[in-house]
Design a protein around this motif. Structure first.
Motif, short mmCIF file in Angstrom:
data_model
loop_
_atom_site.label_atom_id
_atom_site.label_comp_id
_atom_site.label_asym_id
_atom_site.label_seq_id
_atom_site.Cartn_x
_atom_site.Cartn_y
_atom_site.Cartn_z
N ASP A 175 24.99 33.18 68.99
CA ASP A 175 24.23 32.79 70.17
C ASP A 175 23.36 31.57 69.90
O ASP A 175 22.85 30.96 70.83
CB ASP A 175 23.34 33.94 70.65
CG ASP A 175 22.23 34.26 69.65
OD1 ASP A 175 21.04 34.10 70.00
OD2 ASP A 175 22.56 34.66 68.53
N THR A 176 23.19 31.17 68.62
CA THR A 176 22.25 30.12 68.25
C THR A 176 22.98 28.81 67.98
O THR A 176 23.79 28.72 67.05
CB THR A 176 21.43 30.54 67.02
OG1 THR A 176 20.80 31.79 67.29
CG2 THR A 176 20.37 29.51 66.69
N LEU A 177 22.68 27.79 68.75
CA LEU A 177 23.44 26.55 68.68
C LEU A 177 23.29 25.82 67.36
O LEU A 177 24.27 25.27 66.83
CB LEU A 177 23.02 25.62 69.83
CG LEU A 177 23.51 26.03 71.22
CD1 LEU A 177 22.93 25.10 72.28
CD2 LEU A 177 25.03 26.01 71.29
N VAL A 178 22.10 25.78 66.79
CA VAL A 178 21.93 25.01 65.55
C VAL A 178 22.77 25.60 64.42
O VAL A 178 23.27 24.87 63.56
CB VAL A 178 20.43 24.92 65.16
CG1 VAL A 178 19.86 26.28 64.79
CG2 VAL A 178 20.25 23.93 64.00
N HIS A 179 22.98 26.91 64.43
CA HIS A 179 23.85 27.53 63.42
C HIS A 179 25.29 27.08 63.62
O HIS A 179 26.01 26.83 62.65
CB HIS A 179 23.75 29.05 63.50
CG HIS A 179 22.38 29.58 63.22
ND1 HIS A 179 22.06 30.91 63.39
CD2 HIS A 179 21.26 28.99 62.76
CE1 HIS A 179 20.79 31.10 63.06
NE2 HIS A 179 20.28 29.94 62.69
N GLN A 180 25.71 26.99 64.88
CA GLN A 180 27.07 26.54 65.16
C GLN A 180 27.28 25.09 64.79
O GLN A 180 28.35 24.70 64.31
CB GLN A 180 27.38 26.76 66.64
CG GLN A 180 27.39 28.23 67.03
CD GLN A 180 27.51 28.42 68.52
OE1 GLN A 180 28.41 27.87 69.14
NE2 GLN A 180 26.62 29.19 69.09
N LYS A 181 26.27 24.28 65.01
CA LYS A 181 26.39 22.86 64.68
C LYS A 181 26.66 22.66 63.20
O LYS A 181 27.53 21.86 62.81
CB LYS A 181 25.10 22.13 65.08
CG LYS A 181 25.16 20.62 64.87
CD LYS A 181 23.90 19.96 65.40
CE LYS A 181 23.99 18.45 65.29
NZ LYS A 181 22.76 17.79 65.82
N VAL A 182 25.95 23.39 62.36
CA VAL A 182 26.15 23.26 60.92
C VAL A 182 27.49 23.85 60.50
O VAL A 182 28.21 23.27 59.68
CB VAL A 182 24.98 23.93 60.16
CG1 VAL A 182 25.24 23.93 58.66
CG2 VAL A 182 23.68 23.20 60.47
N ALA A 183 27.84 25.01 61.07
CA ALA A 183 29.13 25.63 60.74
C ALA A 183 30.28 24.69 61.11
O ALA A 183 31.26 24.56 60.35
CB ALA A 183 29.28 26.96 61.46
N ARG A 184 30.18 24.04 62.26
CA ARG A 184 31.23 23.10 62.67
C ARG A 184 31.29 21.93 61.70
O ARG A 184 32.36 21.41 61.40
CB ARG A 184 30.94 22.60 64.09
CG ARG A 184 32.16 21.96 64.76
CD ARG A 184 33.19 23.01 65.08
NE ARG A 184 34.39 22.46 65.70
CZ ARG A 184 35.45 22.00 65.04
NH1 ARG A 184 35.46 21.99 63.72
NH2 ARG A 184 36.49 21.53 65.69
N GLY A 185 30.13 21.53 61.19
CA GLY A 185 30.08 20.43 60.24
C GLY A 185 30.78 20.72 58.93
O GLY A 185 31.26 19.80 58.26
N VAL A 186 30.85 22.00 58.53
CA VAL A 186 31.55 22.35 57.29
C VAL A 186 33.01 22.69 57.56
O VAL A 186 33.74 23.03 56.64
CB VAL A 186 30.86 23.50 56.54
CG1 VAL A 186 29.42 23.15 56.22
CG2 VAL A 186 30.94 24.81 57.31
N GLY A 187 33.44 22.61 58.84
CA GLY A 187 34.86 22.78 59.15
C GLY A 187 35.25 24.09 59.81
O GLY A 187 36.43 24.32 60.05
#
Length: 244
Positions: A175-187
């Protein structure tokens, strides 16, 4: 428990992803953390509340600021603030959620910044204890002597390496966008769970614009049942944007 027929690996957040926490639970946690800071740092309650919020915004977790700047014991803080007597009375799951989670092919892990004891209590109350291959809680996110909870990219990379996973295999449901942003950054691929955010007044995404989809969010969902269609799409076209 684990379904290895699919190569997809799901990492689920807990609060406001698998259950509604934006009401009673988040409110109770905020009170408990403010009380803890007021008592152990000998601060007036209003200053303790301001410090709690400031460290949360700066570090992504109030505990990190308390540990780094005040020498607070992480274990003691987590145990005291997450005791929450009567917690189970405010936790509810639905048969369709349990069925959807169990029908979802692939390996499933819980990945939460909450302490392990709290996470296990919540899973038990929701009837989901047997649905996850493993639980990665705050205590398991310590690296080189320091806590590295979400959204620390180093923790994500370390976790994937420890589990011998490729980022492209993995989907973070949050539910937390900043967590998704970083996860997307690692692939990793990312799914924004919006089910309990519409009326949320407490929590990291309170007041979020739910109709937008940031570029680092692959899909938005409002139920666990919608994840099955994403998994099917990934099997049909592993190179699609929603599959990492």
């Amino acid at each position: 428990m684990a379904d290895r027929r699919s190569s997809r690996v799901w990492f689920f957040d807990l609060d406001n992803t698998l259950h509604k926490a934006s009401g009673h639970v988040f409110g109770a946690l905020n009170v408990a953390m403010t009380d803890y800071i007021a008592e152990y740092l000998d601060l007036p309650r209003d200053e303790a509340s301001e410090l709690r919020a400031r460290y949360w915004h700066r570090y992504g977790a109030t505990l990190l600021g308390l540990e780094r700047h005040h020498g607070v014991s992480a274990a003691h803080f987590l145990a005291q603030t997450h005791a929450l007597p009567g917690l189970e009375d405010h936790l509810h799951s639905h048969a369709h959620d349990l069925a959807a989670l169990r029908r979802l092919p692939g390996r499933k892990f819980l990945l939460t910044n909450a302490p392990l004891a709290y996470a296990l209590r919540v899973l038990a109350a929701l009837g989901m204890s047997r649905d996850f291959e493993g639980v990665v809680a705050m205590e398991q996110m310590r690296m080189f002597g320091q806590l590295r909870p979400k959204p620390d990219a180093r923790m994500f990379r370390h976790l994937l390496a420890r589990l011998r996973l490729q980022p492209g295999q993995c989907t973070l449901v949050e539910d937390t966008l900043v967590h998704q942003k970083v996860a997307r950054g690692v692939g990793m691929s990312t799914v924004w769970m919006q089910r309990w955010l519409q009326r949320a007044t407490i929590g990291p995404e309170a007041g979020a614009r739910l109709r937008r989809r940031p570029v680092y969010v692959d899909q938005r969902v409002r139920s666990l049942a919608q994840l099955k269609s994403l998994e099917t799409a990934c099997r049909g076209d592993p190179t699609s944007g929603s599959c990492g």
